[in-house]
Design a protein around this motif. Structure first.
Motif, PDB file in Angstrom:
ATOM      1  N   TYR A 198       7.871   1.250   5.791  1.00  0.00           N
ATOM      2  CA  TYR A 198       7.555   2.203   4.723  1.00  0.00           C
ATOM      3  C   TYR A 198       7.736   3.625   5.238  1.00  0.00           C
ATOM      4  O   TYR A 198       7.803   3.858   6.447  1.00  0.00           O
ATOM      5  CB  TYR A 198       6.126   1.992   4.205  1.00  0.00           C
ATOM      6  CG  TYR A 198       5.062   2.103   5.264  1.00  0.00           C
ATOM      7  CD1 TYR A 198       4.431   3.323   5.519  1.00  0.00           C
ATOM      8  CD2 TYR A 198       4.695   0.997   6.027  1.00  0.00           C
ATOM      9  CE1 TYR A 198       3.456   3.421   6.496  1.00  0.00           C
ATOM     10  CE2 TYR A 198       3.720   1.100   7.006  1.00  0.00           C
ATOM     11  CZ  TYR A 198       3.109   2.315   7.235  1.00  0.00           C
ATOM     12  OH  TYR A 198       2.151   2.421   8.210  1.00  0.00           O
ATOM     13  N   ASP A 199       7.821   4.570   4.308  1.00  0.00           N
ATOM     14  CA  ASP A 199       7.972   5.988   4.637  1.00  0.00           C
ATOM     15  C   ASP A 199       6.749   6.762   4.171  1.00  0.00           C
ATOM     16  O   ASP A 199       6.135   6.417   3.158  1.00  0.00           O
ATOM     17  CB  ASP A 199       9.201   6.592   3.943  1.00  0.00           C
ATOM     18  CG  ASP A 199      10.510   6.022   4.448  1.00  0.00           C
ATOM     19  OD1 ASP A 199      10.542   5.442   5.542  1.00  0.00           O
ATOM     20  OD2 ASP A 199      11.530   6.177   3.739  1.00  0.00           O
ATOM     21  N   LYS A 206       0.821  -1.210   0.000  1.00  0.00           N
ATOM     22  CA  LYS A 206       0.000   0.000   0.000  1.00  0.00           C
ATOM     23  C   LYS A 206       0.857   1.263   0.000  1.00  0.00           C
ATOM     24  O   LYS A 206       0.512   2.252  -0.628  1.00  0.00           O
ATOM     25  CB  LYS A 206      -0.925  -0.009   1.219  1.00  0.00           C
ATOM     26  CG  LYS A 206      -1.800   1.215   1.339  1.00  0.00           C
ATOM     27  CD  LYS A 206      -2.729   1.119   2.528  1.00  0.00           C
ATOM     28  CE  LYS A 206      -3.605   2.357   2.631  1.00  0.00           C
ATOM     29  NZ  LYS A 206      -4.538   2.263   3.748  1.00  0.00           N
ATOM     30  N   TYR A 207       1.995   1.230   0.713  1.00  0.00           N
ATOM     31  CA  TYR A 207       2.843   2.408   0.847  1.00  0.00           C
ATOM     32  C   TYR A 207       4.171   2.277   0.110  1.00  0.00           C
ATOM     33  O   TYR A 207       5.118   2.999   0.407  1.00  0.00           O
ATOM     34  CB  TYR A 207       3.074   2.721   2.326  1.00  0.00           C
ATOM     35  CG  TYR A 207       1.804   3.146   3.012  1.00  0.00           C
ATOM     36  CD1 TYR A 207       1.248   4.399   2.757  1.00  0.00           C
ATOM     37  CD2 TYR A 207       1.144   2.295   3.885  1.00  0.00           C
ATOM     38  CE1 TYR A 207       0.075   4.782   3.378  1.00  0.00           C
ATOM     39  CE2 TYR A 207      -0.026   2.679   4.511  1.00  0.00           C
ATOM     40  CZ  TYR A 207      -0.552   3.927   4.253  1.00  0.00           C
ATOM     41  OH  TYR A 207      -1.717   4.322   4.858  1.00  0.00           O
ATOM     42  N   ASN A 208       4.237   1.333  -0.841  1.00  0.00           N
ATOM     43  CA  ASN A 208       5.455   1.131  -1.626  1.00  0.00           C
ATOM     44  C   ASN A 208       6.660   0.871  -0.717  1.00  0.00           C
ATOM     45  O   ASN A 208       7.744   1.406  -0.933  1.00  0.00           O
ATOM     46  CB  ASN A 208       5.714   2.333  -2.547  1.00  0.00           C
ATOM     47  CG  ASN A 208       6.652   1.987  -3.673  1.00  0.00           C
ATOM     48  OD1 ASN A 208       6.744   0.840  -4.090  1.00  0.00           O
ATOM     49  ND2 ASN A 208       7.366   2.980  -4.163  1.00  0.00           N
ATOM     50  N   GLY A 209       6.437   0.057   0.295  1.00  0.00           N
ATOM     51  CA  GLY A 209       7.483  -0.258   1.259  1.00  0.00           C
ATOM     52  C   GLY A 209       7.989  -1.672   1.093  1.00  0.00           C
ATOM     53  O   GLY A 209       7.959  -2.227  -0.007  1.00  0.00           O
ATOM     54  N   GLU A 210       8.411  -2.246   2.201  1.00  0.00           N
ATOM     55  CA  GLU A 210       9.017  -3.576   2.199  1.00  0.00           C
ATOM     56  C   GLU A 210       8.405  -4.416   3.316  1.00  0.00           C
ATOM     57  O   GLU A 210       8.210  -3.927   4.426  1.00  0.00           O
ATOM     58  CB  GLU A 210      10.530  -3.425   2.422  1.00  0.00           C
ATOM     59  CG  GLU A 210      11.277  -4.710   2.530  1.00  0.00           C
ATOM     60  CD  GLU A 210      12.748  -4.502   2.823  1.00  0.00           C
ATOM     61  OE1 GLU A 210      13.500  -5.477   2.678  1.00  0.00           O
ATOM     62  OE2 GLU A 210      13.159  -3.394   3.214  1.00  0.00           O
ATOM     63  N   ALA A 211       8.117  -5.668   3.017  1.00  0.00           N
ATOM     64  CA  ALA A 211       7.652  -6.614   4.036  1.00  0.00           C
ATOM     65  C   ALA A 211       8.806  -7.545   4.372  1.00  0.00           C
ATOM     66  O   ALA A 211       9.520  -8.003   3.486  1.00  0.00           O
ATOM     67  CB  ALA A 211       6.458  -7.411   3.527  1.00  0.00           C
TER      68      ALA A 211
END
Length: 156
Positions: A86-87, A69-74
């Motif tokens: 995520y940022d 959803k936030y273009n982050g990393e799992a």
């Protein structure tokens, strides 16, 4: 580094020895270096109970969904936990800030789960400065190594 035993052991993690710590009755915890322009690490923990085991949260799937959803990393962690990192950017008092989030998902059988939300707020211009890059790397490592109590209570 020094160990933080948050809420009597609900979550245990480490921060630099020289950082200050403030824990409110219901507002969660804040951890920071007592200096001008330092970042602030915040922590709050939410606990949920499912109606039954069939409604249990899939921690890996939830972390992947939040990261996407936030273009982050799992990140899948030991002990069955999962982390979404995520940022988000925002403007506060006319200054552009960046907030790094780490959401740690923890299943507590038979039908409960917890989410520890760590956030670290910096001026966006600080995100590329060596000192803060090192701080974020340290927080990545220490938060990934955080441990939850194995029961709904605390570690003790």
């Amino acid at each position: 580094m020094r160990k933080v035993v948050y809420r009597g052991g609900l979550v245990v993690f480490s921060i630099p020895k020289h950082w200050d710590e403030e824990q409110g009755e219901d507002a969660g915890g804040m951890f920071f270096e007592n200096s001008k322009d330092s970042g602030t690490l915040r922590l709050s923990v939410m606990t949920f109970s499912a109606g039954d085991q069939s409604e249990m949260l899939e921690v890996d799937a939830e972390a992947r969904k939040k990261a996407k959803k936030y273009n982050g990393e799992a990140i899948i962690l030991d002990e069955g936990n999962a982390l979404a990192r995520y940022d988000k950017e925002n403007i506060e008092d006319g200054e552009r800030i960046t907030i790094r989030f780490w959401e740690m998902y923890n299943a507590v059988p038979p039908a409960s789960f917890r989410i520890a939300v760590f956030s670290y707020t910096l001026l966006s211009s600080q995100m590329t400065q060596a000192k803060y890059i090192e701080e974020l790397e340290m927080l990545d490592r220490e938060i990934a190594n955080a441990r939850f109590s194995t029961s709904l209570g605390t570690i003790g």
